[in-house]
Design a protein around this motif. Structure first.
Motif, mmCIF file in Angstrom:
data_model
loop_
_atom_site.group_PDB
_atom_site.id
_atom_site.type_symbol
_atom_site.label_atom_id
_atom_site.label_comp_id
_atom_site.label_asym_id
_atom_site.label_seq_id
_atom_site.Cartn_x
_atom_site.Cartn_y
_atom_site.Cartn_z
ATOM 1 N N GLY A 1 10.789 -5.232 2.028
ATOM 2 C CA GLY A 1 10.213 -4.142 1.253
ATOM 3 C C GLY A 1 11.306 -3.191 0.810
ATOM 4 O O GLY A 1 12.243 -2.910 1.569
ATOM 5 N N ILE A 2 11.217 -2.693 -0.421
ATOM 6 C CA ILE A 2 12.257 -1.817 -0.980
ATOM 7 C C ILE A 2 11.606 -0.550 -1.508
ATOM 8 O O ILE A 2 10.643 -0.611 -2.292
ATOM 9 C CB ILE A 2 13.035 -2.515 -2.111
ATOM 10 C CG1 ILE A 2 13.708 -3.785 -1.588
ATOM 11 C CG2 ILE A 2 14.076 -1.577 -2.711
ATOM 12 C CD1 ILE A 2 14.419 -4.582 -2.662
ATOM 13 N N ILE A 3 12.129 0.573 -1.066
ATOM 14 C CA ILE A 3 11.715 1.880 -1.575
ATOM 15 C C ILE A 3 12.812 2.386 -2.504
ATOM 16 O O ILE A 3 13.975 2.504 -2.100
ATOM 17 C CB ILE A 3 11.498 2.883 -0.436
ATOM 18 C CG1 ILE A 3 10.366 2.427 0.482
ATOM 19 C CG2 ILE A 3 11.201 4.273 -0.988
ATOM 20 C CD1 ILE A 3 10.236 3.266 1.727
ATOM 21 N N GLU B 1 0.813 -1.213 0.000
ATOM 22 C CA GLU B 1 0.000 0.000 0.000
ATOM 23 C C GLU B 1 0.851 1.269 0.000
ATOM 24 O O GLU B 1 0.377 2.327 -0.406
ATOM 25 C CB GLU B 1 -0.936 -0.008 1.209
ATOM 26 C CG GLU B 1 -1.993 -1.111 1.153
ATOM 27 C CD GLU B 1 -2.884 -1.122 2.381
ATOM 28 O OE1 GLU B 1 -2.670 -0.261 3.273
ATOM 29 O OE2 GLU B 1 -3.791 -1.977 2.472
ATOM 30 N N LEU B 2 2.091 1.139 0.455
ATOM 31 C CA LEU B 2 3.005 2.286 0.426
ATOM 32 C C LEU B 2 3.701 2.436 -0.918
ATOM 33 O O LEU B 2 4.457 3.388 -1.123
ATOM 34 C CB LEU B 2 4.067 2.137 1.527
ATOM 35 C CG LEU B 2 3.560 2.112 2.968
ATOM 36 C CD1 LEU B 2 4.725 1.883 3.923
ATOM 37 C CD2 LEU B 2 2.845 3.401 3.322
ATOM 38 N N GLY B 3 3.481 1.485 -1.820
ATOM 39 C CA GLY B 3 4.114 1.539 -3.132
ATOM 40 C C GLY B 3 5.486 0.911 -3.170
ATOM 41 O O GLY B 3 6.252 1.149 -4.127
ATOM 42 N N ALA B 4 5.827 0.117 -2.166
ATOM 43 C CA ALA B 4 7.144 -0.508 -2.124
ATOM 44 C C ALA B 4 7.146 -1.819 -2.889
ATOM 45 O O ALA B 4 6.100 -2.464 -3.067
ATOM 46 C CB ALA B 4 7.552 -0.759 -0.673
ATOM 47 N N GLU B 5 8.320 -2.208 -3.350
ATOM 48 C CA GLU B 5 8.506 -3.530 -3.937
ATOM 49 C C GLU B 5 8.661 -4.531 -2.793
ATOM 50 O O GLU B 5 9.422 -4.290 -1.854
ATOM 51 C CB GLU B 5 9.743 -3.555 -4.832
ATOM 52 C CG GLU B 5 9.663 -2.606 -6.010
ATOM 53 C CD GLU B 5 10.912 -2.673 -6.865
ATOM 54 O OE1 GLU B 5 11.677 -3.655 -6.733
ATOM 55 O OE2 GLU B 5 11.123 -1.740 -7.663
ATOM 56 N N VAL B 6 7.970 -5.647 -2.871
ATOM 57 C CA VAL B 6 7.950 -6.582 -1.750
ATOM 58 C C VAL B 6 8.306 -7.981 -2.229
ATOM 59 O O VAL B 6 8.161 -8.316 -3.412
ATOM 60 C CB VAL B 6 6.566 -6.612 -1.064
ATOM 61 C CG1 VAL B 6 6.225 -5.262 -0.473
ATOM 62 C CG2 VAL B 6 5.493 -7.054 -2.059
ATOM 63 N N VAL C 1 15.800 -0.421 2.247
ATOM 64 C CA VAL C 1 15.372 -1.809 2.354
ATOM 65 C C VAL C 1 14.932 -2.050 3.794
ATOM 66 O O VAL C 1 15.706 -1.804 4.726
ATOM 67 C CB VAL C 1 16.500 -2.792 1.975
ATOM 68 C CG1 VAL C 1 16.009 -4.231 2.101
ATOM 69 C CG2 VAL C 1 17.004 -2.516 0.573
ATOM 70 N N TRP C 2 13.706 -2.505 3.972
ATOM 71 C CA TRP C 2 13.229 -2.863 5.313
ATOM 72 C C TRP C 2 13.088 -4.375 5.378
ATOM 73 O O TRP C 2 12.298 -4.970 4.644
ATOM 74 C CB TRP C 2 11.902 -2.187 5.631
ATOM 75 C CG TRP C 2 11.374 -2.550 6.998
ATOM 76 C CD1 TRP C 2 12.114 -2.760 8.118
ATOM 77 C CD2 TRP C 2 10.005 -2.734 7.380
ATOM 78 N NE1 TRP C 2 11.303 -3.069 9.189
ATOM 79 C CE2 TRP C 2 9.999 -3.060 8.767
ATOM 80 C CE3 TRP C 2 8.800 -2.659 6.709
ATOM 81 C CZ2 TRP C 2 8.827 -3.316 9.465
ATOM 82 C CZ3 TRP C 2 7.615 -2.895 7.400
ATOM 83 C CH2 TRP C 2 7.638 -3.216 8.771
ATOM 84 N N LEU C 3 13.848 -4.973 6.246
ATOM 85 C CA LEU C 3 13.828 -6.416 6.434
ATOM 86 C C LEU C 3 13.154 -6.735 7.761
ATOM 87 O O LEU C 3 13.667 -6.398 8.828
ATOM 88 C CB LEU C 3 15.261 -6.972 6.428
ATOM 89 C CG LEU C 3 15.437 -8.439 6.828
ATOM 90 C CD1 LEU C 3 14.721 -9.359 5.849
ATOM 91 C CD2 LEU C 3 16.912 -8.802 6.937
ATOM 92 N N SER C 4 11.977 -7.369 7.675
ATOM 93 C CA SER C 4 11.320 -7.877 8.876
ATOM 94 C C SER C 4 11.802 -9.310 9.063
ATOM 95 O O SER C 4 11.324 -10.235 8.402
ATOM 96 C CB SER C 4 9.795 -7.839 8.721
ATOM 97 O OG SER C 4 9.358 -6.518 8.504
#
Length: 703
Positions: free
Chosen positions: A153-155, A106-111, A206-209
């Motif tokens: 997720g990647i912005i 929903e934020l427009g990030a690549e997942v 890059v957000w890594l959960s």
């Protein structure tokens, strides 16, 4: 007259040769002075610590007003409620990853998802100095079994070219998520949401959960391994959101080269009524550290912008130590006197600050010497990426909404500020230090300072070895003169070169034994259902048997022709090389090792050689040798280090096996040091102590 003229015509030895001879002739005094100076210099290190400073001007932390606001806090609270509901409704354990991916979309990030298996920890003798790897095992039907799932997720930066990236990591346990882990995820999502709207970004985010059900390090290491070393598996059809989403979520997404990484999580509530704190963890594998500028940025923003208390790990038992307080008072007095003599000598330090700095310094040296990462940031450092782990420790109950909102604002602004500073860099971190020790979050000791104690401890070794070798040659010459009337064969065998070879042979046998002992755990670990105590006993028994066999095949150190002085000189030469090599791999290990093995080498002397000495010096030498022989034994050292660091003094032979297993599983070079440098040195010292010490002039019988 002619002979005297020839003697006068001979050139004098060079100054360095004469200096070497002078030091060798007084090697006992020289060794005592250098070792004392080295220990004193080590005790003065907390007083020599400098305040940290930013070397890279482009970082400019705090130069921009933070954008993180209460609206982002509201979004974080909404995220917490949503993920709680998703975790409660899910039965396959994929509720949380699905929810996180949906929010990032929903934020427009690549997942994408990343599935991995727990790291199978085995002893690999030839894989030291390499990072841990996660080998993916595939089920015959093409799906992973008992795997963890990371969500990424990647912005894409609006001002960037996609060549660099900043990584944010929030670990959580998908199988048993806690309230503080939900807060960590909410903090990470709110920052990620803010950065998705940032127009100033020049590096991808890059957000890594990280799914930490198998450990935080395992999750991050598996993702990094796939990121840098792509693996392609045919026939894998797993995808938690159905066929329509498989192509999107199972395709591994990448950004550019990692400029830095920030791992953050919210810990459990501590110290009610005190200030919220942040603990920094920086030590990576084999003593590697991130660039000091990264830690400086975190400290500056946390303290001077967001009002956090910044901590680093310390050995708590030293804070309440009585003997350390006495040393602190002495250092404070000496520093005040030196400051009066010369105001430029800034060595004065308050006793409480010295105790605190020593506890932090001891922890920094211990963690580096252990060679095991203190967090998942170590996985990044294996790929030469500067990273630091932050653990927030709130002082409020997590159900307190007002306090939680204030905490989220300050935590989000801290992470945003660090991202802004790294985003300003045009190149990788390189200006500041990579080799340093921390005595406080804002004080450090550079390599140019902390190497002085090590150098003072090591410098007597070649001098003592030369003096002993010269003494061994003198004894060999006297023995040859005594047996001049005997056969020519005995005269030839008694030469100095042969005696050196005899000592070198003993060293070679012991080194071969040490290599075998270091490899034995690989085979012992194959025994099914073996307890640590059983494994340790088998290890000890096999080590003794192997040593006896090697002595029977290749000769023992007590055979004829092995002089204790040459044996000791060979031992000192070997330990000098070992410590020198280890100081390149892991300096902290070499520093701690030198405090033990160097006195052990210098004091070792045959018991029979003291029979002609007076009672007092004989008693002192004997007591010191027994003390060093006991405390120089690796299991005893382990007990002492464990007691100082953990505060527990339980004696269990199985602990040694568990600790060594811990080191080899993490491919720590300290394991190699213990068994290839320290253990041979200890055994050689024991051989010197119990050496028969044949006197010069006695008849030698060759076997």
């Amino acid at each position: 007259m002619e002979s005297s003229a020839k003697e006068d015509a001979q050139p004098k030895p060079r100054l360095i040769v004469r200096l070497g001879r002078l030091l060798a002739s007084h090697h006992i005094l020289f060794s005592a002075l250098c070792c004392s100076a080295g220990i004193i210099a080590l005790l003065f290190l907390p007083a020599l610590a400098k305040n940290t400073y930013l070397s890279e001007n482009a970082l400019i932390p705090g130069s921009a007003n933070p954008l993180f606001s209460t609206e982002d806090v509201a979004e974080a609270n909404k995220f917490i409620k949503g993920i709680e509901a998703a975790a409660g409704e899910s039965r396959d354990g994929m509720g949380m990853p699905k929810f996180i991916v949906q929010q990032m979309k929903e934020l427009g990030a690549e997942v994408c998802y990343h599935e991995f298996l727990p790291h199978s920890k085995h002893f690999h003798p030839l894989k030291f100095f390499t990072s841990m790897t996660n080998d993916l095992a595939i089920h015959p039907n093409g799906t992973y079994t008992n795997s963890g799932t990371n969500t990424i997720g990647i912005i894409r930066a609006p001002r960037g070219d996609g060549k660099e990236a900043i990584v944010l990591v929030t670990p959580y346990n998908s199988q048993r998520v806690k309230e503080n882990e939900l807060l960590s995820l909410a903090l990470g999502f709110s920052v990620f949401s803010l950065l998705s709207r940032a127009e100033w970004l020049s590096k991808d985010i890059v957000w890594l959960s990280a799914d930490s059900q198998f450990g935080e390090y395992t999750a991050v290491s598996a993702w990094l391994s796939q990121y840098h070393n792509p693996t392609f598996v045919a026939g894998v059809t797993n995808g938690p959101d159905g066929i329509a989403e498989k192509a999107e979520t199972t395709d591994f997404k990448r950004a550019g080269t990692m400029a830095a990484a920030l791992i953050f999580k919210v810990g459990e509530t501590r110290n009610y009524g005190d200030r919220d704190s942040v603990t920094m963890y920086a030590e990576a594998s084999n003593g590697q550290m991130p660039n000091l500028d990264l830690l400086n940025v975190v400290h500056y923003l946390a303290v001077h912008r967001q009002g956090f208390r910044v901590n680093i790990e310390r050995i708590s038992s030293l804070v309440t130590s009585a003997w350390l307080r006495v040393i602190a008072e002495v250092i404070q007095t000496v520093g005040s006197l030196l400051r009066k003599i010369n105001p430029d000598w800034k060595l004065d330090i308050a006793a409480p600050d010295y105790v605190e700095g020593t506890a932090n310094l001891a922890s920094s040296i211990y963690n580096q010497a252990l060679g095991v990462p203190t967090g998942s940031h170590g996985a990044f450092r294996d790929y030469q990426v500067d990273a630091v782990s932050l653990e927030f420790s709130p002082t409020f109950h997590l159900r307190n909404e007002n306090a939680k909102s204030s905490f989220l604002v300050r935590g989000g602004r801290l992470i945003e500020g660090v991202v802004r500073s790294v985003n300003n860099l045009l190149e990788k971190f390189h200006q500041s230090f990579f080799l340093y020790l921390l005595t406080a979050p804002s004080k450090f000791i550079s390599v140019g300072v902390y190497m002085i104690p090590f150098a003072l401890l090591v410098v007597p070794l070649p001098i003592v070895a030369a003096a002993l070798a010269d003494g061994g040659k003198t004894e060999g010459k006297s023995m040859n003169d005594h047996n001049m009337k005997g056969s020519a064969d005995i005269l030839q065998v008694d030469g100095g070169a042969w005696k050196w070879l005899q000592s070198a042979r003993v060293l070679l046998v012991i080194q071969i034994w040490a290599v075998i002992v270091s490899l034995l755990p690989y085979y012992i670990s194959q025994i099914a259902d073996g307890t640590p105590i059983q494994s340790a006993v088998i290890w000890v028994v096999l080590s003794i048997i192997v040593l006896i066999i090697l002595y029977a095949m290749l000769g023992s150190p007590y055979s004829a022709g092995v002089e204790w002085k040459l044996l000791k000189a060979t031992m000192i030469t070997s330990i000098s090389i070992g410590l020198g090599l280890m100081s390149i791999i892991n300096f902290a290990t070499a520093q701690l090792g030198s405090l033990i093995v160097i006195p052990m080498c210098l004091f070792s002397r045959p018991v029979k050689a003291r029979l002609g000495m007076n009672f007092l010096p004989r008693t002192v030498l004997l007591a010191s040798n027994i003390f060093l022989a006991i405390f120089g034994f690796p299991p005893v050292i382990l007990l002492v280090m464990k007691g100082l660091s953990k505060g527990t003094w339980t004696v269990d032979i199985g602990d040694f096996w568990v600790s060594m297993e811990f080191l080899w599983e993490w491919s720590s070079a300290t394991y190699l040091y213990i068994f290839l440098v320290h253990l041979p040195c200890w055994l050689l010292c024991i051989h010197v102590l119990v050496h028969p010490c044949r006197q010069a002039g006695s008849k030698v019988k060759w076997e």
